[in-house]
Structures are given as C-alpha cells and as structure tokens.
Scaffold this active site. Sequence first.
Site, PDB file in Angstrom:
ATOM      1  N   TYR A 142       0.861  -1.182   0.000  1.00 47.77           N
ATOM      2  CA  TYR A 142       0.000   0.000   0.000  1.00 47.77           C
ATOM      3  C   TYR A 142       0.897   1.232   0.000  1.00 47.77           C
ATOM      4  O   TYR A 142       1.836   1.330   0.782  1.00 47.77           O
ATOM      5  CB  TYR A 142      -0.892   0.000   1.248  1.00 47.77           C
ATOM      6  CG  TYR A 142      -1.770   1.222   1.380  1.00 47.77           C
ATOM      7  CD1 TYR A 142      -2.818   1.445   0.497  1.00 47.77           C
ATOM      8  CD2 TYR A 142      -1.551   2.153   2.401  1.00 47.77           C
ATOM      9  CE1 TYR A 142      -3.634   2.575   0.627  1.00 47.77           C
ATOM     10  CE2 TYR A 142      -2.362   3.273   2.535  1.00 47.77           C
ATOM     11  CZ  TYR A 142      -3.403   3.477   1.644  1.00 47.77           C
ATOM     12  OH  TYR A 142      -4.204   4.581   1.775  1.00 47.77           O
ATOM     13  N   ASP A 237       9.390   2.756  -0.229  1.00 49.00           N
ATOM     14  CA  ASP A 237       8.335   3.415   0.531  1.00 49.00           C
ATOM     15  C   ASP A 237       8.535   3.024   1.992  1.00 49.00           C
ATOM     16  O   ASP A 237       8.110   1.960   2.425  1.00 49.00           O
ATOM     17  CB  ASP A 237       6.954   2.980   0.026  1.00 49.00           C
ATOM     18  CG  ASP A 237       5.831   3.625   0.825  1.00 49.00           C
ATOM     19  OD1 ASP A 237       6.126   4.271   1.853  1.00 49.00           O
ATOM     20  OD2 ASP A 237       4.663   3.473   0.423  1.00 49.00           O
ATOM     21  N   LYS A 265       4.311   8.980   8.558  1.00 57.33           N
ATOM     22  CA  LYS A 265       4.037   8.418   9.895  1.00 57.33           C
ATOM     23  C   LYS A 265       5.021   8.939  10.961  1.00 57.33           C
ATOM     24  O   LYS A 265       4.885  10.061  11.391  1.00 57.33           O
ATOM     25  CB  LYS A 265       3.954   6.896   9.816  1.00 57.33           C
ATOM     26  CG  LYS A 265       2.822   6.509   8.849  1.00 57.33           C
ATOM     27  CD  LYS A 265       2.240   5.125   8.970  1.00 57.33           C
ATOM     28  CE  LYS A 265       0.939   5.073   8.195  1.00 57.33           C
ATOM     29  NZ  LYS A 265       0.937   4.231   7.011  1.00 57.33           N
TER      30      LYS A 265
HETATM   31  C1  LIG Z   1       0.353   4.779   5.577  1.00 58.69           C
HETATM   32  C2  LIG Z   1       1.139   4.510   4.379  1.00 58.69           C
HETATM   33  C3  LIG Z   1       1.119   5.385   3.273  1.00 58.69           C
HETATM   34  C4  LIG Z   1       0.184   6.546   3.184  1.00 58.69           C
HETATM   35  O1  LIG Z   1       0.431   7.515   4.144  1.00 58.69           O
HETATM   36  P1  LIG Z   1      -0.751   8.552   4.520  1.00 58.69           P
HETATM   37  O2  LIG Z   1      -0.088   9.500   5.458  1.00 58.69           O
HETATM   38  O3  LIG Z   1      -1.842   7.742   5.137  1.00 58.69           O
HETATM   39  O4  LIG Z   1      -1.177   9.198   3.247  1.00 58.69           O
HETATM   40  C5  LIG Z   1       1.991   5.132   2.235  1.00 58.69           C
HETATM   41  N1  LIG Z   1       2.835   4.082   2.259  1.00 58.69           N
HETATM   42  C6  LIG Z   1       2.865   3.221   3.294  1.00 58.69           C
HETATM   43  C7  LIG Z   1       3.846   2.095   3.271  1.00 58.69           C
HETATM   44  C8  LIG Z   1       2.008   3.398   4.369  1.00 58.69           C
HETATM   45  O5  LIG Z   1       2.012   2.517   5.361  1.00 58.69           O
END
Ligand SMILES: *Cc1c(COP(=O)(O)O)cnc(C)c1O
Length: 425
Positions: A142, A237, A265
């Site tokens: 994701y 990511d 995060k």
């Molecule tokens: C949470 C998450 C996102 C998206 O971040 P948001 O601040 O919710 O837009 C993207 N990549 C990963 C791996 C995530 O866990």
Amino acid sequence: MMKSKELFAKAKRLLPGGVNSPVRAFGSVGGEPFFVREGRGSKIYDVDGNEYIDYVCSWGPLILGHAHPEVVDFVRDVVAKGTSFGIPIELEVSMAEAVVEAVPSIEKVRFVNSGTEATMSAIRLARGYTKRNKVVKFEGCYHGHVDYLLVKAGSGVLTFGIPGTPGVPEDFAKHTLIARFNDLESVESLFEKYGEDIACVIVEPVMGNAGVILPEKGFLEGLRRITEKYGALLIFDEVITGFRVSLGGAQERFGIKPDLTCLGKIIGGGFPVGAYGGRTDIMAHVAPEGPVYQAGTLSGNPVAMAAGLKTLEILKRENVYPVLEKRMERFGREAKAIFDEAGIPVTVNSIASMGCIFFTEGPVKSFDDAAKSDTKMYARFFWAMLKRGIYFAPSQFEAAFISWAHTDDDIDRTLEAMREAVKEI
Ligand SMILES: *Cc1c(COP(=O)(O)O)cnc(C)c1O
C-alpha cells in the site's frame, strides 16, 4: 459503550461510514468503533471511561507513545508563535538535517503533508527524471491512495476486498505493473517486456499493509540489481519502516541504497508530515531547482516540523531500537506459545517493533500466504482482546506496533488477556 454508540450514530449521518479513513470503521471485524477521548503513553481512554493498551499507535506514527511530554512541550512552545507562514523557517532546515543524517540514501529532502503525497511526488519525480512512464508495484503493498497505486493494494483496499477502486479511469492505471513480493522472477519478466519504459520500482522494503511480511534474503538486493541494469529508479516506501525498523529505516537495516525514499508516519511525531528524498542529482529535478512541479501550502509548517524533530531527537538520544526489538521478540514468542498450546494455528511475523499474528499455518512470505488467514477468527480474537482492554488493529491485514512507552508490564497484561481470549475464539 453508550457515548461511543451515540457518537457513531451521529457520525454516520455526517461522515461517510462515520469516519475519515476506512479501516477505522471496524468493518472487517464487525461491530462499531469506540471513540477515543485521550491517550497517554501506551494507553488510550475512550469516551465511556474504558482504558486500553494501544498496539495501533495511530497506525504507526507514535513510536514514542501518546502525548510524549517532551514532544508536547516543544510543540506547545512553537505553536504559540504561529502555526504556518509559507516562508522559510529554521526548523525546516534542522529537520532536513536530521533526516539526511539518519537515512543513508537521502542527501536532499522535500517535506509534504502525508505519506500519500510523498509516494505520489516521488513517482512523479522518477518519471520526470527518467522520462519514462511505467511503475512497478507489488501485490499487497500500500502506498497511499494515489490513483494509479490503488491497483492490488494493501491496507483498507485489501481489508475490504476492493479490487482496485471506482473513480480511477483505466487509462490512469495502464502504466502500473504488478509484481509479486519476494519473487524476483515476476520483476525480471516485467522488465524484459517493458524495461525501456519503466521509470521506477516502488516497494515497501518490509510489507506492513498486508500484515507484516519480511523480504527474503536477496530480494531487495535483486531489486537494486535489476533497476540499475535497466536504468530505472528504486523507490523504498519507508512510510512505515522509516525510523521504525532502525533509525535509518529498512535501507540501513538491510544495507540497500534506494534512489528515492518516501517517509511519513513517525517523521511527523503524530502530526501530518510526509517526505521524499534521495540523491542530490535526482532531487535537483524538483521545482524550483528543476522542472518537476510539486508544492504545498502547509508543507514544512513549524508545528509539524517541531513534533517530528523532537521525536527524531529522542529516538536517537534514547537508543530505543534494541530495547523495542527485544520486547517485540518476547511478545511474539510468548504469544505464539499461547496459540500453540490452544491448538490454534498462527504465524507470527515481526521485525523491530512491528509485528503481526496471522491466523494461518504459514509461513507467510507473500501476499497470497497472508490472504489464507482466517479473518473471521481474527475478528473474534480482536473483540475478545478489546473486551479485556487490549486494542489491536481492527483488521487482520495491519501491523501491531510497540512504542517506547509500552512496558514489560503492558506486555505481560496483554499475554494474560490472550491466554483468556484464545479460550473463546
Ligand atoms: C500509511 C502509508 C502510506 C500513506 O500515508 P498517509 O499519510 O496515510 O497518506 C503510504 N505508504 C505506506 C507504506 C504506508 O504505510
């Protein structure tokens, strides 16, 4: 749960599904969410006066726990002097310095306001830099709710069984190629076919949105090798893994240097922040230095920068990582023993302070393995734990996080609750 019930009834009239982010609605475990009133350390308190040990930690950001006094104090000082200027401030520079120092592959960084913005912008940059179109992503990873990245995604998309999503024209997704995590052949074959037009590979170096799935030996190295061979960029990511699996993220832990890194995060210390960064020559393509446009009214605002900066400072000063890792290891080991004894097949995957109990025999090394989990049993487990004051994520396909505020006593209480819970699931 009277107050939570009333609030949720009202919320459903005013917000889609009663929430501002899908998984919060408890759809996959059934029933209704509680409303939280406040949090302190490892605990949250709902509006009806119940206390919970929190293993969701705002879905990852709160590695120091709720309302860490030093973070709160610093933010309070800063917020009183103005919340946003849209003019350069010193805190942005200090924060950039802290990020560049911590994350091995980042030489230059741009702050944004969410993880979604970070991945969207990093891919725009990769496409601008390489002058190519296609993006390789992995099934079950994701990367936020970017249109063309919602194909075969994890987190809520996976939880609710939404195959892609309505609202994304096929044309938008036609440059998204899907490979399988821990399967280099699936990547090779895409490159053999489309290599000339692949701008980048984006990957969660540890999958954290389909439960927790670790990269097998050689997988990340293989991605580095293949992308280099074809002149595509490798994007990690690290929105979850950054400052989580080590201070320098998964790239430090596994010793692989991606070209670009996405952060989110933890980097915001509980405020909305994201970032993307990498090699100076690539980042030089970002406006105003280069032609790839990306901007943000509230990007780099003092409040968010203060929270992030103080969080990173504490993480570094306290050397939290070895302690957190030991705590998670014990938690995982003892939890597994409880399920074994009860004759319930589970697989526990963990790294550093993130982990997941999959309700399946395992091993879980891929999205397909994770998908075999008994989600109905997970739902029963979730409620059995919640009743006992332990809050795990309301979905099988999410990670559990241990924060610096979680004590051995919290873990003991959780294991005790688990011993009781397994009897009724
Ligand atoms: C949470 C998450 C996102 C998206 O971040 P948001 O601040 O919710 O837009 C993207 N990549 C990963 C791996 C995530 O866990």
